[in-house]
Design a protein around this motif. Structure first.
Motif, PDB file in Angstrom:
ATOM      1  N   PRO A  32       0.842  -1.207   0.000  1.00 41.25           N
ATOM      2  CA  PRO A  32       0.000   0.000   0.000  1.00 41.25           C
ATOM      3  C   PRO A  32       0.875   1.255   0.000  1.00 41.25           C
ATOM      4  O   PRO A  32       1.871   1.335   0.695  1.00 41.25           O
ATOM      5  N   GLY A  33       0.497   2.194  -0.818  1.00 40.60           N
ATOM      6  CA  GLY A  33       1.224   3.461  -0.869  1.00 40.60           C
ATOM      7  C   GLY A  33       2.398   3.474  -1.837  1.00 40.60           C
ATOM      8  O   GLY A  33       3.073   4.502  -1.965  1.00 40.60           O
ATOM      9  N   ASP A  34       2.644   2.372  -2.514  1.00 40.30           N
ATOM     10  CA  ASP A  34       3.760   2.350  -3.464  1.00 40.30           C
ATOM     11  C   ASP A  34       3.639   3.454  -4.506  1.00 40.30           C
ATOM     12  O   ASP A  34       4.634   4.098  -4.848  1.00 40.30           O
ATOM     13  N   HIS A  35       2.433   3.670  -5.006  1.00 37.95           N
ATOM     14  CA  HIS A  35       2.253   4.669  -6.065  1.00 37.95           C
ATOM     15  C   HIS A  35       2.520   6.096  -5.576  1.00 37.95           C
ATOM     16  O   HIS A  35       2.714   7.000  -6.376  1.00 37.95           O
ATOM     17  N   LEU A  37       5.157   6.853  -3.641  1.00 37.43           N
ATOM     18  CA  LEU A  37       6.586   6.984  -3.338  1.00 37.43           C
ATOM     19  C   LEU A  37       7.253   7.980  -4.280  1.00 37.43           C
ATOM     20  O   LEU A  37       6.953   8.015  -5.479  1.00 37.43           O
ATOM     21  N   SER A  38       8.158   8.758  -3.736  1.00 36.68           N
ATOM     22  CA  SER A  38       8.954   9.675  -4.561  1.00 36.68           C
ATOM     23  C   SER A  38      10.068   8.872  -5.242  1.00 36.68           C
ATOM     24  O   SER A  38      10.323   7.711  -4.888  1.00 36.68           O
ATOM     25  N   CYS A  39      10.733   9.504  -6.170  1.00 41.21           N
ATOM     26  CA  CYS A  39      11.847   8.836  -6.855  1.00 41.21           C
ATOM     27  C   CYS A  39      12.931   8.429  -5.854  1.00 41.21           C
ATOM     28  O   CYS A  39      13.467   7.313  -5.939  1.00 41.21           O
ATOM     29  N   ASP A  40      13.238   9.311  -4.913  1.00 37.94           N
ATOM     30  CA  ASP A  40      14.251   8.982  -3.902  1.00 37.94           C
ATOM     31  C   ASP A  40      13.794   7.829  -3.011  1.00 37.94           C
ATOM     32  O   ASP A  40      14.595   6.973  -2.629  1.00 37.94           O
ATOM     33  N   ALA A  41      12.504   7.802  -2.680  1.00 35.48           N
ATOM     34  CA  ALA A  41      11.980   6.709  -1.847  1.00 35.48           C
ATOM     35  C   ALA A  41      12.038   5.382  -2.600  1.00 35.48           C
ATOM     36  O   ALA A  41      12.313   4.334  -2.003  1.00 35.48           O
ATOM     37  N   ILE A  42      11.800   5.419  -3.902  1.00 32.23           N
ATOM     38  CA  ILE A  42      11.897   4.195  -4.714  1.00 32.23           C
ATOM     39  C   ILE A  42      13.347   3.713  -4.745  1.00 32.23           C
ATOM     40  O   ILE A  42      13.614   2.516  -4.600  1.00 32.23           O
ATOM     41  N   LYS A  43      14.284   4.646  -4.899  1.00 36.09           N
ATOM     42  CA  LYS A  43      15.700   4.269  -4.871  1.00 36.09           C
ATOM     43  C   LYS A  43      16.068   3.642  -3.526  1.00 36.09           C
ATOM     44  O   LYS A  43      16.799   2.655  -3.483  1.00 36.09           O
ATOM     45  N   THR A 100       9.494  -0.624 -12.492  1.00 39.94           N
ATOM     46  CA  THR A 100       8.411  -0.165 -13.364  1.00 39.94           C
ATOM     47  C   THR A 100       7.839   1.149 -12.854  1.00 39.94           C
ATOM     48  O   THR A 100       7.631   2.091 -13.632  1.00 39.94           O
ATOM     49  N   LEU A 101       7.618   1.240 -11.558  1.00 35.93           N
ATOM     50  CA  LEU A 101       7.109   2.479 -10.960  1.00 35.93           C
ATOM     51  C   LEU A 101       8.096   3.616 -11.163  1.00 35.93           C
ATOM     52  O   LEU A 101       7.704   4.741 -11.516  1.00 35.93           O
ATOM     53  N   TYR A 102       9.376   3.343 -10.975  1.00 36.55           N
ATOM     54  CA  TYR A 102      10.443   4.347 -11.169  1.00 36.55           C
ATOM     55  C   TYR A 102      10.404   4.863 -12.603  1.00 36.55           C
ATOM     56  O   TYR A 102      10.480   6.069 -12.838  1.00 36.55           O
ATOM     57  N   ASN A 103      10.299   3.951 -13.545  1.00 41.18           N
ATOM     58  CA  ASN A 103      10.275   4.337 -14.965  1.00 41.18           C
ATOM     59  C   ASN A 103       8.992   5.100 -15.321  1.00 41.18           C
ATOM     60  O   ASN A 103       9.043   6.063 -16.085  1.00 41.18           O
ATOM     61  N   ASN A 104       7.855   4.674 -14.774  1.00 47.57           N
ATOM     62  CA  ASN A 104       6.584   5.351 -15.058  1.00 47.57           C
ATOM     63  C   ASN A 104       6.536   6.760 -14.498  1.00 47.57           C
ATOM     64  O   ASN A 104       5.838   7.612 -15.027  1.00 47.57           O
ATOM     65  N   LYS A 105       7.281   7.016 -13.437  1.00 46.88           N
ATOM     66  CA  LYS A 105       7.340   8.348 -12.842  1.00 46.88           C
ATOM     67  C   LYS A 105       8.397   9.228 -13.555  1.00 46.88           C
ATOM     68  O   LYS A 105       8.604  10.352 -13.153  1.00 46.88           O
ATOM     69  N   ASN A 106       9.049   8.663 -14.560  1.00 42.30           N
ATOM     70  CA  ASN A 106      10.095   9.373 -15.316  1.00 42.30           C
ATOM     71  C   ASN A 106      11.210   9.883 -14.392  1.00 42.30           C
ATOM     72  O   ASN A 106      11.677  11.012 -14.542  1.00 42.30           O
ATOM     73  N   CYS A 107      11.586   9.053 -13.451  1.00 46.67           N
ATOM     74  CA  CYS A 107      12.696   9.408 -12.561  1.00 46.67           C
ATOM     75  C   CYS A 107      14.007   9.355 -13.337  1.00 46.67           C
ATOM     76  O   CYS A 107      14.211   8.463 -14.151  1.00 46.67           O
ATOM     77  N   ALA A 108      14.849  10.337 -13.104  1.00 44.69           N
ATOM     78  CA  ALA A 108      16.146  10.364 -13.783  1.00 44.69           C
ATOM     79  C   ALA A 108      17.080   9.344 -13.110  1.00 44.69           C
ATOM     80  O   ALA A 108      17.060   9.202 -11.903  1.00 44.69           O
ATOM     81  N   PRO A 109      17.895   8.649 -13.911  1.00 45.48           N
ATOM     82  CA  PRO A 109      18.809   7.645 -13.327  1.00 45.48           C
ATOM     83  C   PRO A 109      19.858   8.224 -12.408  1.00 45.48           C
ATOM     84  O   PRO A 109      20.226   9.301 -12.349  1.00 45.48           O
TER      85      PRO A 109
END
Length: 109
Positions: A32-35, A37-43, A100-109
């Motif tokens: 729950p709450g994955d969607h 998450l910020s890019c930093d939180a996903i990292k 997939t979530l990281y990519n869908n949010k267009n997070c920079a590598p």
């Protein structure tokens, strides 16, 4: 050996065999709450997955539990490896979901 002492020894041995399996923590693939998450939180989550995978792999090597399992209770050793494989599969599935979530949010590598 008296009967109560024999019973105590038998209970101790049985408990040791049953508890001798090394189990790995299972990770829920989608949480729950994955969607949100910020890019930093996903990292950070991906880094936690790397650590969790390393912990799982450490249980598959030559450990005291695995040596005891091989000597005294082979099904316990087999379960340890099965359990580690299942935990690894869940980590990989979670990593895929996070990527997939990281990519869908267009997070920079």
């Amino acid at each position: 050996m008296s009967l109560p002492l024999k019973s105590a020894v038998l209970i101790a041995i049985t408990s040791g065999l049953l508890l001798g399996c090394a189990t790995s923590q299972k990770i829920q693939v989608v949480q729950p709450g994955d969607h949100n998450l910020s890019c930093d939180a996903i990292k950070a989550e991906l880094a936690k997955l790397d650590k969790a995978e390393a912990d799982i792999e450490s249980k598959k090597g030559v450990t005291g539990t695995n040596v005891a399992g091989a000597l005294f209770w082979l099904p316990g050793l087999a379960y340890t490896y099965y359990d580690a494989g299942e935990a690894t599969r869940l980590v990989n599935d979670r990593r895929s979901a996070m990527t997939t979530l990281y990519n869908n949010k267009n997070c920079a590598p």
